[in-house]
Scaffold this motif. Structure first.
Motif, PDB file in Angstrom:
ATOM      1  N   TYR A   1      33.812 -27.728  37.709  1.00 21.60           N
ATOM      2  CA  TYR A   1      33.214 -28.956  38.449  1.00 21.60           C
ATOM      3  C   TYR A   1      32.949 -30.063  37.771  1.00 21.60           C
ATOM      4  O   TYR A   1      33.411 -31.358  38.108  1.00 21.60           O
ATOM      5  CB  TYR A   1      32.018 -28.432  39.225  1.00 21.60           C
ATOM      6  CG  TYR A   1      31.205 -29.401  40.007  1.00 21.60           C
ATOM      7  CD1 TYR A   1      31.778 -29.532  41.047  1.00 21.60           C
ATOM      8  CD2 TYR A   1      30.176 -30.010  39.397  1.00 21.60           C
ATOM      9  CE1 TYR A   1      30.936 -30.495  41.997  1.00 21.60           C
ATOM     10  CE2 TYR A   1      29.522 -30.962  40.172  1.00 21.60           C
ATOM     11  CZ  TYR A   1      29.960 -31.051  41.486  1.00 21.60           C
ATOM     12  OH  TYR A   1      29.019 -32.021  42.448  1.00 21.60           O
ATOM     13  N   ARG A   2      32.511 -29.993  36.459  1.00 21.56           N
ATOM     14  CA  ARG A   2      32.075 -31.447  35.622  1.00 21.56           C
ATOM     15  C   ARG A   2      33.500 -32.005  35.528  1.00 21.56           C
ATOM     16  O   ARG A   2      33.621 -33.140  35.445  1.00 21.56           O
ATOM     17  CB  ARG A   2      31.521 -30.966  34.396  1.00 21.56           C
ATOM     18  CG  ARG A   2      29.811 -30.538  34.411  1.00 21.56           C
ATOM     19  CD  ARG A   2      29.211 -30.639  33.343  1.00 21.56           C
ATOM     20  NE  ARG A   2      30.009 -29.708  32.470  1.00 21.56           N
ATOM     21  CZ  ARG A   2      29.748 -28.179  32.382  1.00 21.56           C
ATOM     22  NH1 ARG A   2      28.707 -27.870  32.769  1.00 21.56           N
ATOM     23  NH2 ARG A   2      30.127 -27.643  31.218  1.00 21.56           N
ATOM     24  N   GLU A   3      34.564 -31.303  35.064  1.00 24.69           N
ATOM     25  CA  GLU A   3      35.849 -31.973  34.561  1.00 24.69           C
ATOM     26  C   GLU A   3      36.390 -32.409  35.757  1.00 24.69           C
ATOM     27  O   GLU A   3      36.908 -33.686  35.833  1.00 24.69           O
ATOM     28  CB  GLU A   3      36.953 -30.755  34.338  1.00 24.69           C
ATOM     29  CG  GLU A   3      36.465 -30.285  32.612  1.00 24.69           C
ATOM     30  CD  GLU A   3      37.517 -29.270  32.306  1.00 24.69           C
ATOM     31  OE1 GLU A   3      38.501 -28.917  33.187  1.00 24.69           O
ATOM     32  OE2 GLU A   3      37.663 -28.805  31.234  1.00 24.69           O
ATOM     33  N   GLN A   4      36.045 -31.903  37.182  1.00 23.57           N
ATOM     34  CA  GLN A   4      36.829 -32.684  38.276  1.00 23.57           C
ATOM     35  C   GLN A   4      35.910 -33.820  38.586  1.00 23.57           C
ATOM     36  O   GLN A   4      36.406 -34.969  38.754  1.00 23.57           O
ATOM     37  CB  GLN A   4      36.728 -31.655  39.399  1.00 23.57           C
ATOM     38  CG  GLN A   4      37.347 -32.159  40.621  1.00 23.57           C
ATOM     39  CD  GLN A   4      37.290 -31.123  41.881  1.00 23.57           C
ATOM     40  OE1 GLN A   4      36.707 -29.935  41.867  1.00 23.57           O
ATOM     41  NE2 GLN A   4      37.806 -31.767  42.841  1.00 23.57           N
ATOM     42  N   MET A   5      34.574 -33.800  38.453  1.00 18.19           N
ATOM     43  CA  MET A   5      33.927 -34.876  38.719  1.00 18.19           C
ATOM     44  C   MET A   5      34.166 -36.045  37.673  1.00 18.19           C
ATOM     45  O   MET A   5      34.087 -37.160  38.316  1.00 18.19           O
ATOM     46  CB  MET A   5      32.376 -34.635  38.790  1.00 18.19           C
ATOM     47  CG  MET A   5      32.048 -33.787  39.973  1.00 18.19           C
ATOM     48  SD  MET A   5      32.083 -34.681  41.366  1.00 18.19           S
ATOM     49  CE  MET A   5      33.107 -33.627  42.148  1.00 18.19           C
ATOM     50  N   ASN A   6      34.319 -35.616  36.508  1.00 19.04           N
ATOM     51  CA  ASN A   6      34.660 -36.736  35.702  1.00 19.04           C
ATOM     52  C   ASN A   6      35.977 -37.521  35.695  1.00 19.04           C
ATOM     53  O   ASN A   6      36.215 -38.560  35.754  1.00 19.04           O
ATOM     54  CB  ASN A   6      34.705 -36.093  33.984  1.00 19.04           C
ATOM     55  CG  ASN A   6      33.384 -35.723  33.680  1.00 19.04           C
ATOM     56  OD1 ASN A   6      32.231 -36.533  34.002  1.00 19.04           O
ATOM     57  ND2 ASN A   6      33.048 -35.023  32.710  1.00 19.04           N
TER      58      ASN A   6
END
Length: 78
Positions: free
Chosen positions: A21-26
């Motif tokens: 999720y963090r990678e996608q948001m970044n």
């Protein structure tokens, strides 16, 4: 029948989901940031072109005014 949860696997899955999720948001943030930057640069280029055009018109009018002033001064001296 007893249902047992393997908490270690469940915790790993939760952490992996959070990481994805963090990678996608970044990546979405970065993509949005670069898109916005490109749009702003295009707007700045348009603004600078408009300013250059107006500066050229101002310079032309100043030249015209100076010529008219010199012509008037010559007529007054006659």
């Amino acid at each position: 029948m007893i249902f047992e949860l393997d908490y270690s696997n469940q915790e790993k899955e939760i952490l992996e989901g959070k990481r994805r999720y963090r990678e996608q948001m970044n990546s979405m943030y970065t993509a949005g940031y670069t898109d916005a930057e490109e749009k702003c640069l295009a707007k700045l280029a348009e603004k600078n072109a408009a300013i250059a055009k107006l500066d050229a018109e101002i310079a032309e009018k100043k030249t015209s005014i100076a010529k008219i002033k010199t012509d008037l001064e010559k007529k007054i001296k006659k």
